[in-house]
Design an enzyme around this catalytic site. Structure first.
Site, PDB file in Angstrom:
ATOM      1  CG  HIS A 280      -1.374 -10.301   7.491  1.00 48.59           C
ATOM      2  ND1 HIS A 280      -1.606 -10.736   6.552  1.00 48.59           N
ATOM      3  CD2 HIS A 280      -2.449  -9.196   7.475  1.00 48.59           C
ATOM      4  CE1 HIS A 280      -2.406 -10.072   5.373  1.00 48.59           C
ATOM      5  NE2 HIS A 280      -2.708  -9.435   6.058  1.00 48.59           N
TER       6      HIS A 280
HETATM    7  C1  UD1 Z   1      -2.904  -4.018   7.865  1.00 46.15           C
HETATM    8  C2  UD1 Z   1      -4.501  -3.946   7.540  1.00 46.15           C
HETATM    9  C3  UD1 Z   1      -4.782  -5.189   6.735  1.00 46.15           C
HETATM   10  C4  UD1 Z   1      -3.791  -5.701   5.672  1.00 46.15           C
HETATM   11  C5  UD1 Z   1      -2.288  -5.646   6.334  1.00 46.15           C
HETATM   12  C6  UD1 Z   1      -1.418  -5.850   4.965  1.00 46.15           C
HETATM   13  C7  UD1 Z   1      -6.091  -2.512   8.600  1.00 46.15           C
HETATM   14  C8  UD1 Z   1      -7.231  -2.472   9.450  1.00 46.15           C
HETATM   15  N1  UD1 Z   1      -5.248  -3.711   8.380  1.00 46.15           N
HETATM   16  O1  UD1 Z   1      -2.718  -5.074   8.901  1.00 46.15           O
HETATM   17  O2  UD1 Z   1      -6.256  -5.170   6.272  1.00 46.15           O
HETATM   18  O3  UD1 Z   1      -4.064  -6.864   5.380  1.00 46.15           O
HETATM   19  O4  UD1 Z   1      -2.110  -4.201   6.841  1.00 46.15           O
HETATM   20  O5  UD1 Z   1      -0.245  -6.145   5.688  1.00 46.15           O
HETATM   21  O6  UD1 Z   1      -5.793  -1.731   7.981  1.00 46.15           O
HETATM   22  N2  UD1 Z   1       3.970  -3.179  12.481  1.00 46.15           N
HETATM   23  C9  UD1 Z   1       5.460  -2.973  12.228  1.00 46.15           C
HETATM   24  N3  UD1 Z   1       5.861  -2.362  11.395  1.00 46.15           N
HETATM   25  C10 UD1 Z   1       4.983  -1.634  10.197  1.00 46.15           C
HETATM   26  C11 UD1 Z   1       3.687  -1.897  10.324  1.00 46.15           C
HETATM   27  C12 UD1 Z   1       3.004  -2.456  11.419  1.00 46.15           C
HETATM   28  O7  UD1 Z   1       5.953  -3.591  13.217  1.00 46.15           O
HETATM   29  O8  UD1 Z   1       5.732  -1.290   9.200  1.00 46.15           O
HETATM   30  C13 UD1 Z   1       3.378  -3.892  13.456  1.00 46.15           C
HETATM   31  C14 UD1 Z   1       3.029  -2.967  14.626  1.00 46.15           C
HETATM   32  O9  UD1 Z   1       3.102  -3.484  15.916  1.00 46.15           O
HETATM   33  C15 UD1 Z   1       1.427  -2.724  14.369  1.00 46.15           C
HETATM   34  C16 UD1 Z   1       0.989  -4.039  13.670  1.00 46.15           C
HETATM   35  O10 UD1 Z   1       2.118  -4.673  13.045  1.00 46.15           O
HETATM   36  O11 UD1 Z   1       0.711  -2.395  15.705  1.00 46.15           O
HETATM   37  C17 UD1 Z   1      -0.338  -4.152  12.977  1.00 46.15           C
HETATM   38  O12 UD1 Z   1      -0.153  -3.144  11.997  1.00 46.15           O
HETATM   39  P1  UD1 Z   1      -1.489  -2.485  11.446  1.00 46.15           P
HETATM   40  O13 UD1 Z   1      -1.146  -1.667  10.105  1.00 46.15           O
HETATM   41  O14 UD1 Z   1      -2.366  -1.777  12.428  1.00 46.15           O
HETATM   42  O15 UD1 Z   1      -2.202  -3.688  10.965  1.00 46.15           O
HETATM   43  P2  UD1 Z   1      -1.729  -4.730  10.022  1.00 46.15           P
HETATM   44  O16 UD1 Z   1      -1.850  -6.193  10.753  1.00 46.15           O
HETATM   45  O17 UD1 Z   1      -0.551  -4.939   9.425  1.00 46.15           O
HETATM   46  N1  UDP Z   2       4.206  -9.584  -0.042  1.00 42.77           N
HETATM   47  C1  UDP Z   2       5.419  -9.596  -0.108  1.00 42.77           C
HETATM   48  N2  UDP Z   2       6.371  -9.938   0.619  1.00 42.77           N
HETATM   49  C2  UDP Z   2       5.986 -10.528   1.871  1.00 42.77           C
HETATM   50  C3  UDP Z   2       4.558 -11.037   1.792  1.00 42.77           C
HETATM   51  C4  UDP Z   2       3.681 -10.339   0.934  1.00 42.77           C
HETATM   52  O1  UDP Z   2       5.801  -8.782  -1.155  1.00 42.77           O
HETATM   53  O2  UDP Z   2       6.758 -11.121   2.736  1.00 42.77           O
HETATM   54  C5  UDP Z   2       3.100  -9.054  -1.241  1.00 42.77           C
HETATM   55  C6  UDP Z   2       2.376  -9.932  -1.799  1.00 42.77           C
HETATM   56  O3  UDP Z   2       2.829 -10.535  -2.946  1.00 42.77           O
HETATM   57  C7  UDP Z   2       1.094  -9.375  -2.373  1.00 42.77           C
HETATM   58  C8  UDP Z   2       0.990  -8.391  -1.018  1.00 42.77           C
HETATM   59  O4  UDP Z   2       2.214  -8.337  -0.395  1.00 42.77           O
HETATM   60  O5  UDP Z   2       1.428  -8.377  -3.427  1.00 42.77           O
HETATM   61  C9  UDP Z   2       0.045  -8.603  -0.219  1.00 42.77           C
HETATM   62  O6  UDP Z   2      -0.159  -7.822   1.066  1.00 42.77           O
HETATM   63  P1  UDP Z   2      -0.499  -8.270   2.469  1.00 42.77           P
HETATM   64  O7  UDP Z   2      -0.477  -9.731   2.495  1.00 42.77           O
HETATM   65  O8  UDP Z   2       0.348  -7.542   3.497  1.00 42.77           O
HETATM   66  O9  UDP Z   2      -2.021  -7.809   2.376  1.00 42.77           O
HETATM   67  P2  UDP Z   2      -3.348  -8.198   2.142  1.00 42.77           P
HETATM   68  O10 UDP Z   2      -3.377  -8.333   0.751  1.00 42.77           O
HETATM   69  O11 UDP Z   2      -3.804  -9.311   2.807  1.00 42.77           O
HETATM   70  O12 UDP Z   2      -4.250  -6.880   2.505  1.00 42.77           O
END
Ligand code: UD1
Ligand code: UDP
Length: 370
Positions: free
Chosen positions: A211
């Site tokens: 991601h």
């Molecule tokens: C965010 C965090 C990242 C973390 C990740 C975990 C920041 C800058 N980024 O990234 O550090 O590793 O979460 O997963 O805070 N979206 C949905 N549904 C949701 C959430 C998001 O559809 O419930 C989609 C939307 O199109 C959104 C995109 O995902 O624009 C990105 O979501 P966002 O929270 O901005 O950043 P992540 O890539 O999820």
């Molecule tokens: N995780 C989950 N389901 C998924 C992918 C990840 O439960 O389909 C859990 C994973 O075990 C870990 C956490 O999500 O505990 C990590 O979140 P993510 O990778 O979104 O964020 P990051 O750690 O990179 O910020």
């Protein structure tokens, strides 16, 4: 701490990786008489499989406050959380704010606390990738700079903070709280049936999560990664739990046909924590760019290929099973692991399932001396 008065604590939950950091702490603080934890959900993640599923798996109550901020640009999201959270603090001012990890909501709530003179504690402080092109690195540096109390997961984090000039008395090395969530749900994780539901043979498949913007936001980069996954799936089945950001890119760039071309590659929606960890602990290897997954695989001794140039969690490489792999080496590294050329690892210090208890003791001591 005023005798007879209860200390109120806001625990900020926002995005998927926050929930498994906040949950053990919420449960541990709830068992104490001197304090009252309240959960504030900023709404950064909002799909049920990115949020509600984790509240349910981790036994968390409905948030006491829900800000409903949702997605947006960095400024929209960070600013939106600040405006909404400041209003909450005006009507329900806590004695402490606990922020976790490195997402936009982490720095947003820390800034609100610092400006309102509410002490902020940062859970998972001190991690540094050294790469300021990552939005998370900016969030980490700034959150640590304005927090009153810094709870670190590993000794390198202490060293980073000291090198930045942070006073040693602000830092408590408490260990990795993600492991507490795993320990808390271990029985359920082991009893889950994700592997059989997905018709996978334990030890004979790989798990994929991606991601990071650097991997999924550019068409050619993502196309090349998906093509390599499709090729790898010819010699080892892969389960790809597709993050919503990645799903959006796949659709926007018209890359679904690449995934459809590979029968061994199963794409699934984001999984709940228990289901996902059941897959991870039975996999041959994990391919990821997630921060939390690098740690979980190290704890479980599962080989982890991290598709990044840097990691803010270096102990997963120096002590654990993690390897940083470049895009061009991905396919050959998967082949190597399938052929049993795997890195052995150990569990870093204080990744023992007792971090929440150490955090509670640390906070109680600070409150007592206030
Ligand atoms: C965010 C965090 C990242 C973390 C990740 C975990 C920041 C800058 N980024 O990234 O550090 O590793 O979460 O997963 O805070 N979206 C949905 N549904 C949701 C959430 C998001 O559809 O419930 C989609 C939307 O199109 C959104 C995109 O995902 O624009 C990105 O979501 P966002 O929270 O901005 O950043 P992540 O890539 O999820
Ligand atoms: N995780 C989950 N389901 C998924 C992918 C990840 O439960 O389909 C859990 C994973 O075990 C870990 C956490 O999500 O505990 C990590 O979140 P993510 O990778 O979104 O964020 P990051 O750690 O990179 O910020």
């Amino acid at each position: 701490m005023v005798p007879g008065e209860v200390t109120t604590i806001h625990l900020i939950a926002a995005a998927r990786p926050n929930f498994m950091k906040i949950a053990p702490l919420y449960h541990a603080l709830s068992a104490e008489l001197w304090c009252e934890p309240r959960i504030v959900h900023t709404g950064q993640h909002y799909d049920s499989n990115m949020s509600d599923a984790f509240f349910s798996d981790l036994g968390l109550p409905h948030p006491h406050h829900h800000l409903g901020v949702g997605s947006g640009t960095h400024a929209e999201q960070t600013g939106g959380v600040m405006v909404a959270y400041e209003k909450v603090c005006f009507i329900d001012r806590p004695d402490w704010i606990v922020v976790a990890g490195d997402v936009n909501s982490t720095i947003a709530c820390a800034l609100v606390g610092a400006k309102l003179l509410i002490p902020v504690a940062h859970l998972e402080a001190g991690l540094r990738s050294g790469d300021r092109s990552m939005p998370e690195e900016i969030n980490r540096i700034l959150t640590d700079a304005i927090s009153a109390l810094l709870w670190t997961p590993s000794q390198d984090a202490n060293e980073n903070l000291i090198a930045e000039g942070v006073a040693a008395e602000k830092i408590d090395f408490v260990g990795n709280i993600m492991i507490d969530s795993y320990a808390m749900l271990k029985d359920k994780i082991q009893a889950a049936r994700t592997t059989s539901t997905l018709e996978l043979i334990p030890g004979e498949f790989g798990v994929v999560t991606l991601h990071r913007p650097s991997n999924v936001d550019h068409r050619e980069t993502l196309r090349s990664l998906l093509e390599q996954l499709a090729q790898a799936a010819r010699f080892i089945p892969l389960v790809f739990a597709v993050h919503p950001r990645t799903r959006k890119s796949i659709d926007e760039f018209g890359l679904q046909p690449v995934l459809d071309s590979a029968p061994g590659l199963k794409c699934v929606e984001p999984l709940g924590y228990v289901e996902f960890m059941n897959l991870v602990e039975r996999s041959r290897f994990v391919l990821t760019d997630s921060g939390g997954v690098q740690e979980e695989t190290t704890y479980l001794g599962i080989p982890c290929i991290t598709l990044r140039d840097t990691t803010e969690r270096p102990v997963t490489v120096t002590i654990g099973t993690n390897e940083l792999v470049r895009h061009e080496d991905l396919l050959s590294r998967i082949r190597g692991i399938v052929d049993h050329h795997m890195k052995q690892g150990a569990v870093p210090k204080l990744w023992d399932g007792n971090t929440a208890a150490r955090v509670v003791a640390s906070l109680r001591q600070r409150c007592a001396s206030q």
